[in-house]
Design an enzyme around this catalytic site. Structure first.
Site, PDB file in Angstrom:
ATOM      1  N   ASP A 195      -9.577   2.545   6.113  1.00 17.57           N
ATOM      2  CA  ASP A 195     -10.275   1.337   6.543  1.00 17.57           C
ATOM      3  C   ASP A 195     -11.249   0.972   5.430  1.00 17.57           C
ATOM      4  O   ASP A 195     -11.851   1.854   4.810  1.00 17.57           O
ATOM      5  CB  ASP A 195     -11.009   1.558   7.871  1.00 17.57           C
ATOM      6  CG  ASP A 195     -11.322   0.227   8.557  1.00 17.57           C
ATOM      7  OD1 ASP A 195     -10.596  -0.753   8.335  1.00 17.57           O
ATOM      8  OD2 ASP A 195     -12.300   0.164   9.327  1.00 17.57           O
ATOM      9  N   THR A 196     -11.383  -0.329   5.187  1.00 16.41           N
ATOM     10  CA  THR A 196     -12.203  -0.809   4.069  1.00 16.41           C
ATOM     11  C   THR A 196     -13.153  -1.883   4.546  1.00 16.41           C
ATOM     12  O   THR A 196     -12.809  -2.668   5.437  1.00 16.41           O
ATOM     13  CB  THR A 196     -11.290  -1.394   2.959  1.00 16.41           C
ATOM     14  OG1 THR A 196     -10.491  -0.350   2.432  1.00 16.41           O
ATOM     15  CG2 THR A 196     -12.101  -2.017   1.834  1.00 16.41           C
ATOM     16  N   LYS A 199       0.842  -1.209   0.000  1.00 15.23           N
ATOM     17  CA  LYS A 199       0.000   0.000   0.000  1.00 15.23           C
ATOM     18  C   LYS A 199       0.878   1.260   0.000  1.00 15.23           C
ATOM     19  O   LYS A 199       0.573   2.236  -0.674  1.00 15.23           O
ATOM     20  CB  LYS A 199      -0.877   0.032   1.260  1.00 15.23           C
ATOM     21  CG  LYS A 199      -2.097  -0.874   1.224  1.00 15.23           C
ATOM     22  CD  LYS A 199      -2.986  -0.537   2.418  1.00 15.23           C
ATOM     23  CE  LYS A 199      -4.152  -1.464   2.610  1.00 15.23           C
ATOM     24  NZ  LYS A 199      -4.939  -1.151   3.805  1.00 15.23           N
ATOM     25  N   PHE A 209      -6.305 -10.214  -2.766  1.00 15.37           N
ATOM     26  CA  PHE A 209      -6.393 -10.698  -1.387  1.00 15.37           C
ATOM     27  C   PHE A 209      -7.843 -10.584  -0.915  1.00 15.37           C
ATOM     28  O   PHE A 209      -8.722 -10.144  -1.658  1.00 15.37           O
ATOM     29  CB  PHE A 209      -5.456  -9.889  -0.469  1.00 15.37           C
ATOM     30  CG  PHE A 209      -5.909  -8.480  -0.225  1.00 15.37           C
ATOM     31  CD1 PHE A 209      -5.795  -7.518  -1.199  1.00 15.37           C
ATOM     32  CD2 PHE A 209      -6.496  -8.124   0.997  1.00 15.37           C
ATOM     33  CE1 PHE A 209      -6.238  -6.218  -0.982  1.00 15.37           C
ATOM     34  CE2 PHE A 209      -6.934  -6.828   1.220  1.00 15.37           C
ATOM     35  CZ  PHE A 209      -6.806  -5.874   0.230  1.00 15.37           C
ATOM     36  N   GLY A 210      -8.052 -10.967   0.340  1.00 13.92           N
ATOM     37  CA  GLY A 210      -9.368 -10.794   0.955  1.00 13.92           C
ATOM     38  C   GLY A 210     -10.480 -11.446   0.144  1.00 13.92           C
ATOM     39  O   GLY A 210     -10.392 -12.612  -0.255  1.00 13.92           O
ATOM     40  N   TYR A 211     -11.514 -10.688  -0.144  1.00 15.93           N
ATOM     41  CA  TYR A 211     -12.710 -11.194  -0.835  1.00 15.93           C
ATOM     42  C   TYR A 211     -12.596 -11.090  -2.360  1.00 15.93           C
ATOM     43  O   TYR A 211     -13.594 -11.294  -3.062  1.00 15.93           O
ATOM     44  CB  TYR A 211     -13.950 -10.422  -0.363  1.00 15.93           C
ATOM     45  CG  TYR A 211     -14.253 -10.551   1.122  1.00 15.93           C
ATOM     46  CD1 TYR A 211     -15.129 -11.532   1.590  1.00 15.93           C
ATOM     47  CD2 TYR A 211     -13.665  -9.703   2.055  1.00 15.93           C
ATOM     48  CE1 TYR A 211     -15.414 -11.655   2.946  1.00 15.93           C
ATOM     49  CE2 TYR A 211     -13.936  -9.817   3.418  1.00 15.93           C
ATOM     50  CZ  TYR A 211     -14.813 -10.797   3.850  1.00 15.93           C
ATOM     51  OH  TYR A 211     -15.084 -10.913   5.195  1.00 15.93           O
ATOM     52  N   HIS A 248     -12.222   0.648  -5.037  1.00 18.72           N
ATOM     53  CA  HIS A 248     -12.569   1.489  -3.904  1.00 18.72           C
ATOM     54  C   HIS A 248     -11.347   2.229  -3.357  1.00 18.72           C
ATOM     55  O   HIS A 248     -11.333   3.437  -3.240  1.00 18.72           O
ATOM     56  CB  HIS A 248     -13.181   0.590  -2.817  1.00 18.72           C
ATOM     57  CG  HIS A 248     -12.429  -0.695  -2.617  1.00 18.72           C
ATOM     58  ND1 HIS A 248     -12.275  -1.621  -3.621  1.00 18.72           N
ATOM     59  CD2 HIS A 248     -11.723  -1.186  -1.561  1.00 18.72           C
ATOM     60  CE1 HIS A 248     -11.542  -2.632  -3.192  1.00 18.72           C
ATOM     61  NE2 HIS A 248     -11.182  -2.381  -1.939  1.00 18.72           N
TER      62      HIS A 248
HETATM   63  P1  IMP Z   1      -8.332  -3.018   5.401  1.00 17.63           P
HETATM   64  O1  IMP Z   1      -9.070  -1.935   6.114  1.00 17.63           O
HETATM   65  O2  IMP Z   1      -7.676  -2.553   4.133  1.00 17.63           O
HETATM   66  O3  IMP Z   1      -7.392  -3.749   6.303  1.00 17.63           O
HETATM   67  O4  IMP Z   1      -9.439  -4.079   4.943  1.00 17.63           O
HETATM   68  C1  IMP Z   1     -10.243  -4.786   5.874  1.00 17.63           C
HETATM   69  C2  IMP Z   1     -10.679  -6.106   5.258  1.00 17.63           C
HETATM   70  O5  IMP Z   1     -11.527  -5.860   4.136  1.00 17.63           O
HETATM   71  C3  IMP Z   1      -9.526  -6.952   4.725  1.00 17.63           C
HETATM   72  O6  IMP Z   1      -9.001  -7.787   5.711  1.00 17.63           O
HETATM   73  C4  IMP Z   1     -10.193  -7.744   3.615  1.00 17.63           C
HETATM   74  O7  IMP Z   1     -10.879  -8.847   4.162  1.00 17.63           O
HETATM   75  C5  IMP Z   1     -11.237  -6.781   3.094  1.00 17.63           C
HETATM   76  N1  IMP Z   1     -10.707  -6.008   1.951  1.00 17.63           N
HETATM   77  C6  IMP Z   1     -10.216  -4.750   1.962  1.00 17.63           C
HETATM   78  N2  IMP Z   1      -9.841  -4.358   0.743  1.00 17.63           N
HETATM   79  C7  IMP Z   1     -10.081  -5.408  -0.070  1.00 17.63           C
HETATM   80  C8  IMP Z   1      -9.888  -5.606  -1.458  1.00 17.63           C
HETATM   81  O8  IMP Z   1      -9.405  -4.760  -2.212  1.00 17.63           O
HETATM   82  N3  IMP Z   1     -10.259  -6.810  -1.928  1.00 17.63           N
HETATM   83  C9  IMP Z   1     -10.792  -7.789  -1.158  1.00 17.63           C
HETATM   84  N4  IMP Z   1     -10.978  -7.660   0.142  1.00 17.63           N
HETATM   85  C10 IMP Z   1     -10.631  -6.468   0.697  1.00 17.63           C
END
Ligand code: IMP
Length: 194
Positions: free
Chosen positions: A68-69, A12, A149-151, A177
């Protein structure tokens, strides 16, 4: 001008440095000596982002922003949202999170969802400033793709027929996003006279 991005994620940081250019010396948490994880106990993305930025500003005396996401699924009343990272419990596990989400969506016709990122910026004595980025799309019925990563493997953005995990990083960043929120932040920061 020195600025901290409250993250331990080098990927990031690199992305942000490229967007912000050389006038801003962007430091991550590791570079300012903040080695601990900052707690995220808020009930909204904005609260969590602000808490992280404020922690750095108060403890390290440096201007800071944090993000935060969350993934917000329409048929599940906007969940997992702020709880996206730990949807299936502790410790955070992306595979288990996806499995739980697909299970909760089994037989659900409305697959609409969106990723939302909120960035909170604390500059000098100014009140907090927020930047938001949203991408809307659909939740698949099974994972596809290995990137990201993630979803990512279960999210198809609108106007595409592949998941985020089937895209190159550049393709995803251009429509994501986080990419949108970061672009708004970068525009604001590069307009400031330091
Ligand atoms: P963070 O705030 O960026 O740490 O995101 C929190 C959680 O949202 C992460 O642990 C993922 O599960 C999910 N997430 C955030 N951004 C993404 C993305 O771009 N793709 C898929 N999952 C995401």
């Amino acid at each position: 001008m020195q600025l901290c991005f409250a993250t331990h994620n080098e990927h990031k940081l690199k992305e942000l440095r490229e967007l912000l250019g050389a006038t801003i010396e962007l430091k991550g948490l590791t570079q300012i000596g903040c080695l601990q994880e900052i707690p995220e106990n808020g009930s909204t993305l904005a609260q969590n982002a602000l808490a992280k930025a404020a922690y750095v500003k108060n403890n390290f005396g440096i201007n800071c922003f944090a993000d935060d996401t969350g993934l917000e699924v329409e048929a599940l009343d906007g969940t997992p949202g702020v709880f996206s990272a730990r949807y299936a419990g502790e410790p955070a596990d992306s595979i288990k999170n996806m499995e739980l989400l697909l299970q909760n969506m089994m037989g659900v016709a409305n697959r609409k969802a969106r990723f939302r990122t909120v960035i909170a910026l604390l500059l000098g004595e100014q009140p907090p400033r927020y930047f938001e980025g949203v991408v809307t799309g659909l939740i698949t019925t099974r994972p596809a793709g290995k990137a990201g990563f993630g979803y990512d493997p279960i999210f198809i953005p609108d106007n595409y027929n592949i998941t985020f995990a089937q895209m190159s990083p550049t393709e995803k960043n251009n429509i994501s996003h986080r990419g949108k929120a970061v672009a708004k932040l970068a525009t604001y920061l590069t307009q400031q006279t330091w």
